[in-house]
Design an enzyme around this catalytic site. Structure first.
Site, PDB file in Angstrom:
ATOM      1  N   SER A 163      43.992  41.287  50.367  1.00 33.74           N
ATOM      2  CA  SER A 163      43.525  41.093  49.001  1.00 33.74           C
ATOM      3  C   SER A 163      42.165  40.411  48.920  1.00 33.74           C
ATOM      4  O   SER A 163      41.186  40.924  49.434  1.00 33.74           O
ATOM      5  CB  SER A 163      44.581  40.303  48.225  1.00 33.74           C
ATOM      6  OG  SER A 163      44.253  40.250  46.868  1.00 33.74           O
ATOM      7  N   HIS A 164      42.124  39.255  48.305  1.00 37.82           N
ATOM      8  CA  HIS A 164      40.874  38.544  48.040  1.00 37.82           C
ATOM      9  C   HIS A 164      40.488  37.603  49.174  1.00 37.82           C
ATOM     10  O   HIS A 164      39.490  36.907  49.082  1.00 37.82           O
ATOM     11  CB  HIS A 164      41.055  37.739  46.758  1.00 37.82           C
ATOM     12  CG  HIS A 164      42.315  36.920  46.810  1.00 37.82           C
ATOM     13  ND1 HIS A 164      43.559  37.498  46.671  1.00 37.82           N
ATOM     14  CD2 HIS A 164      42.525  35.614  47.046  1.00 37.82           C
ATOM     15  CE1 HIS A 164      44.482  36.566  46.796  1.00 37.82           C
ATOM     16  NE2 HIS A 164      43.887  35.417  47.029  1.00 37.82           N
TER      17      HIS A 164
ATOM     18  N   ASP B  36      38.329  42.525  43.462  1.00 35.75           N
ATOM     19  CA  ASP B  36      38.496  41.809  44.727  1.00 35.75           C
ATOM     20  C   ASP B  36      38.589  42.753  45.924  1.00 35.75           C
ATOM     21  O   ASP B  36      38.360  43.954  45.804  1.00 35.75           O
ATOM     22  CB  ASP B  36      39.736  40.909  44.666  1.00 35.75           C
ATOM     23  CG  ASP B  36      41.017  41.704  44.714  1.00 35.75           C
ATOM     24  OD1 ASP B  36      41.022  42.837  44.198  1.00 35.75           O
ATOM     25  OD2 ASP B  36      42.018  41.208  45.269  1.00 35.75           O
TER      26      ASP B  36
ATOM     27  N   ASP C  20      40.853  44.295  47.634  1.00 37.34           N
ATOM     28  CA  ASP C  20      41.647  45.526  47.603  1.00 37.34           C
ATOM     29  C   ASP C  20      41.699  46.170  46.219  1.00 37.34           C
ATOM     30  O   ASP C  20      42.464  47.106  45.998  1.00 37.34           O
ATOM     31  CB  ASP C  20      43.065  45.259  48.109  1.00 37.34           C
ATOM     32  CG  ASP C  20      43.817  44.287  47.222  1.00 37.34           C
ATOM     33  OD1 ASP C  20      43.169  43.418  46.612  1.00 37.34           O
ATOM     34  OD2 ASP C  20      45.052  44.394  47.124  1.00 37.34           O
TER      35      ASP C  20
ATOM     36  N   ASP D 166      42.637  45.093  43.142  1.00 39.80           N
ATOM     37  CA  ASP D 166      43.658  44.908  42.105  1.00 39.80           C
ATOM     38  C   ASP D 166      43.330  43.780  41.128  1.00 39.80           C
ATOM     39  O   ASP D 166      43.911  43.713  40.051  1.00 39.80           O
ATOM     40  CB  ASP D 166      45.066  44.739  42.714  1.00 39.80           C
ATOM     41  CG  ASP D 166      45.168  43.599  43.695  1.00 39.80           C
ATOM     42  OD1 ASP D 166      44.145  42.912  43.914  1.00 39.80           O
ATOM     43  OD2 ASP D 166      46.269  43.392  44.237  1.00 39.80           O
ATOM     44  N   ARG D 167      42.404  42.910  41.495  1.00 36.13           N
ATOM     45  CA  ARG D 167      42.045  41.827  40.564  1.00 36.13           C
ATOM     46  C   ARG D 167      40.815  42.212  39.749  1.00 36.13           C
ATOM     47  O   ARG D 167      40.059  43.101  40.139  1.00 36.13           O
ATOM     48  CB  ARG D 167      41.726  40.544  41.336  1.00 36.13           C
ATOM     49  CG  ARG D 167      42.920  39.990  42.047  1.00 36.13           C
ATOM     50  CD  ARG D 167      42.612  38.629  42.638  1.00 36.13           C
ATOM     51  NE  ARG D 167      43.841  38.064  43.167  1.00 36.13           N
ATOM     52  CZ  ARG D 167      44.017  36.787  43.480  1.00 36.13           C
ATOM     53  NH1 ARG D 167      43.028  35.938  43.313  1.00 36.13           N
ATOM     54  NH2 ARG D 167      45.162  36.368  43.954  1.00 36.13           N
TER      55      ARG D 167
ATOM     56  N   LYS E  81      48.736  45.551  39.961  1.00 39.45           N
ATOM     57  CA  LYS E  81      47.667  45.205  39.043  1.00 39.45           C
ATOM     58  C   LYS E  81      46.458  46.054  39.405  1.00 39.45           C
ATOM     59  O   LYS E  81      46.373  46.574  40.508  1.00 39.45           O
ATOM     60  CB  LYS E  81      47.360  43.723  39.094  1.00 39.45           C
ATOM     61  CG  LYS E  81      47.027  43.175  40.453  1.00 39.45           C
ATOM     62  CD  LYS E  81      46.956  41.660  40.393  1.00 39.45           C
ATOM     63  CE  LYS E  81      46.737  41.071  41.764  1.00 39.45           C
ATOM     64  NZ  LYS E  81      47.876  40.241  42.193  1.00 39.45           N
TER      65      LYS E  81
HETATM   66  C1  G1P Z   1      48.334  34.479  44.335  1.00 39.73           C
HETATM   67  C2  G1P Z   1      48.325  34.425  42.824  1.00 39.73           C
HETATM   68  C3  G1P Z   1      49.350  35.394  42.286  1.00 39.73           C
HETATM   69  C4  G1P Z   1      49.086  36.789  42.837  1.00 39.73           C
HETATM   70  C5  G1P Z   1      49.002  36.754  44.352  1.00 39.73           C
HETATM   71  C6  G1P Z   1      48.593  38.079  44.924  1.00 39.73           C
HETATM   72  O1  G1P Z   1      49.602  34.117  44.814  1.00 39.73           O
HETATM   73  O2  G1P Z   1      48.590  33.141  42.362  1.00 39.73           O
HETATM   74  O3  G1P Z   1      49.279  35.377  40.891  1.00 39.73           O
HETATM   75  O4  G1P Z   1      50.094  37.670  42.462  1.00 39.73           O
HETATM   76  O5  G1P Z   1      48.050  35.781  44.764  1.00 39.73           O
HETATM   77  O6  G1P Z   1      47.327  38.484  44.473  1.00 39.73           O
HETATM   78  P1  G1P Z   1      49.915  32.634  45.339  1.00 39.73           P
HETATM   79  O7  G1P Z   1      48.905  32.339  46.426  1.00 39.73           O
HETATM   80  O8  G1P Z   1      49.714  31.715  44.170  1.00 39.73           O
HETATM   81  O9  G1P Z   1      51.330  32.698  45.805  1.00 39.73           O
HETATM   82 ZN    ZN Z   2      43.968  41.817  45.569  1.00 38.43          ZN
END
Ligand code: G1P
Ligand code: ZN
Length: 542
Positions: free
Chosen positions: A112-113, A276, A278, A280-281, A375
């Protein structure tokens, strides 16, 4: 030929909020990827001859893991894999492809990010046939399997040419390298009024979309520039790089600061947006006006009916528990249900599948709808563009009018990163132990009304997910939430979510941290964050 390879379990291959996520060198250990993928396959049933979708965000180790996954899918007996060209599929696009081609499931390679590169993060996630993240029942089974795995199966084949579209075979399995953008772009065209958005750009509307050298570059270029006529150069950092150019591909005010500064400057375009690693954000910033993700969810819900795909209205709205209550007020006004779920997208799946909710979102820059089961960053951007094209008002005006109508939920999240895990767990355990004594106590000028540890009762399958965050509510409607991150790869991350509702429009122009100053003090002193973690201040404020 299929090889059966003896192996031994690794410790801690536990899928978290978004799959298994570790540092790249961890994944590079011999058999590490194989053990996890085999454990996934061993936890599934009746996939022989079925289709599996494979793709990732292009980060370092993406191609290697994809080759392994393809060969293991062939050995497991899948009939076909659909893999994005170059190994690319954004997370929402993977969800779209799984649904459209009625695949059995998908393997998404992404962290992801989180930063990428040889020393960055990597991740593997399994999605089920509805296109969404595997539910806890499956991820728990996968974890149990990782502890006892003794062998994995892999086809003894050469690497697949991921850069050429078309079909090849491994064993009895068809490997179809597909255009990663096509299905997704087509779906977007059915949801949004592309003609109206085209007219918006033709009329001189200006935008900057920062793909952060991550996966959305090709998607944003194809849709915004090639299809909707945004001028070339609207999409920046459009080429996915294995290390994201050394940046942290997280579209927040810290890591997308340049974009933020541009939108606050005299040269600001009408809209700034980013996605981000991947895809999705999303980040949405109007000229001179940042839109918090919680507000964006509420504003999208309030305006979605202007987009063709949502003209029938919304069935319901779902938000993760720590997300602000802004969307609740829209749901109330629309007379539809509002669902509060634990953090993580997987909890929305049942609600969307059952037709109970249409849009959903999280405070962590995630917004989406029932069009896929993830998302979707670009979806949120297109939704905003559609709203802007129809309402013909600047973002700032839409935001102001929304607050005037519904009230403003001042909101901030304070993250304490890489905290000692035992200290962080002790802090939460201590709060949990004090839940009964907190109500009625005075903290600063505020009185605690109630306190609990959030437990979710899934209205569709009846499952209960407990210990999802400590919530402290105050008599004036304010709220502080504490929870530990499930996605970090080093130590623990303590997340503290702070919120206050302000109905009075004359008080909607206060700087957020100032508007929440008293609650922020309480958020630190109540569990003695400094004493327990050695941190006087959070590392990241969003
Ligand atoms: C974090 C975000 C959550 C999101 C997840 C994946 O998770 O808070 O909302 O779904 O990344 O992108 P966390 O690190 O808080 O468990
Ligand atoms: Zn992501």
């Amino acid at each position: 030929m299929i090889r059966v390879v003896a192996t031994t379990p690794f410790e801690g291959q536990k899928p978290g909020t978004s799959g298994l996520r570790k540092k790249v060198p961890v994944f590079q250990q011999p058999h590490y990827v194989e053990n996890f993928i085999q454990s996934v396959f061993d936890s599934l049933e009746a996939y022989e001859g079925e289709t599996l979708v494979i793709g990732g965000d292009g980060r370092f180790y993406n191609r290697e893991a994809i080759q392994t996954a393809i060969k293991m899918a062939a050995a497991a007996g899948f009939g076909r894999v659909l893999v994005g060209k170059g190994g690319i599929l954004s997370t929402p696009a993977a969800s779209c492809v799984i649904r459209k081609h009625e695949a059995f499931g998908g393997i998404i390679l992404s962290a992801s990010h989180n930063p990428g590169g040889p020393h960055g993060d990597f991740g593997i996630k399994y999605n089920i046939g509805n296109g969404g993240p595997a539910p806890e029942k499956i991820t728990d089974a996968v974890f149990e399997r990782t502890k006892e795995i003794k062998e994995f199966r892999i086809a003894d084949a050469g690497d697949v040419d991921l850069d050429t579209l078309g079909i090849t075979r491994i064993e009895d399995m068809v490997v179809d390298v597909i255009d990663p953008v096509e299905d997704y772009a087509e779906l977007m065209g059915t949801l949004f009024d592309f003609d109206a958005i085209r007219d918006l750009f033709a009329g001189g509307f200006t935008m900057r979309f920062d793909a952060m050298s991550a996966v959305t570059g090709p998607y944003a270029k194809a849709i915004l520039e090639d299809t909707l006529g945004a001028p070339a150069g609207t999409v920046i950092n459009a080429v996915p790089l294995p290390d994201f150019g050394g940046h942290h591909p997280d579209p927040n005010l810290v890591h997308a600061k340049d974009l933020y500064d541009l939108l606050m400057s005299d040269d600001a375009p009408d809209l700034g947006a980013a996605s981000d690693g991947d895809g999705d954000r999303n980040l949405i910033i109007g000229r001179g006006q940042f839109v918090t993700p919680s507000d964006s969810l509420a504003m999208i819900a309030a305006n979605a009916h202007v987009a063709p795909g949502y003209k029938a209205g919304l069935k319901g709205i779902a938000r993760s528990m720590p997300t602000s209550g802004a969307a609740d007020r829209v749901a109330q006004q629309l007379g539809i249900a509002l669902y509060e779920t634990p953090t993580g997208w997987k909890f929305f799946g049942n609600l969307l599948d059952a037709g109970l909710a249409t849009v959903c979102g999280e405070e962590s820059a995630g917004t989406g709808s029932d069009h896929v089961r993830e998302k979707d960053g670009l979806w949120a951007v297109l939704m905003w563009l559609n709203v802007l094209a129809v309402r013909k008002q600047p973002v700032a005006q839409i935001v102001r009018e929304h607050w005037a109508t519904y009230g403003r939920n001042y909101y901030t999240r304070h993250d304490y990163e890489e905290v000692d895990a035992a200290a962080a767990e002790g802090l939460i355990a201590d709060l949990r132990a004090r839940l009964e004594e907190l109500p009625g106590s005075r903290l600063g000028d505020l009185v605690v009304e109630k306190a609990d540890d959030f437990a979710y009762h899934d209205p569709v399958d009846g499952s209960v997910t407990s210990k999802q965050g400590i919530r402290v509510y105050f008599a004036d409607g304010s709220r502080i939430v504490y929870r530990l991150s499930g996605t970090g790869t080093a130590g623990a991350t303590l997340r503290v979510y702070i919120e206050r509702f302000e109905p009075d429009a004359t008080r909607h122009g206060i700087e957020t941290q100032a508007a929440l100053a008293d609650l922020i003090d309480i958020s630190r002193s109540l569990p003695d964050i400094a004493g327990r973690t050695g941190r006087a201040k959070p590392d990241v404020i969003t």
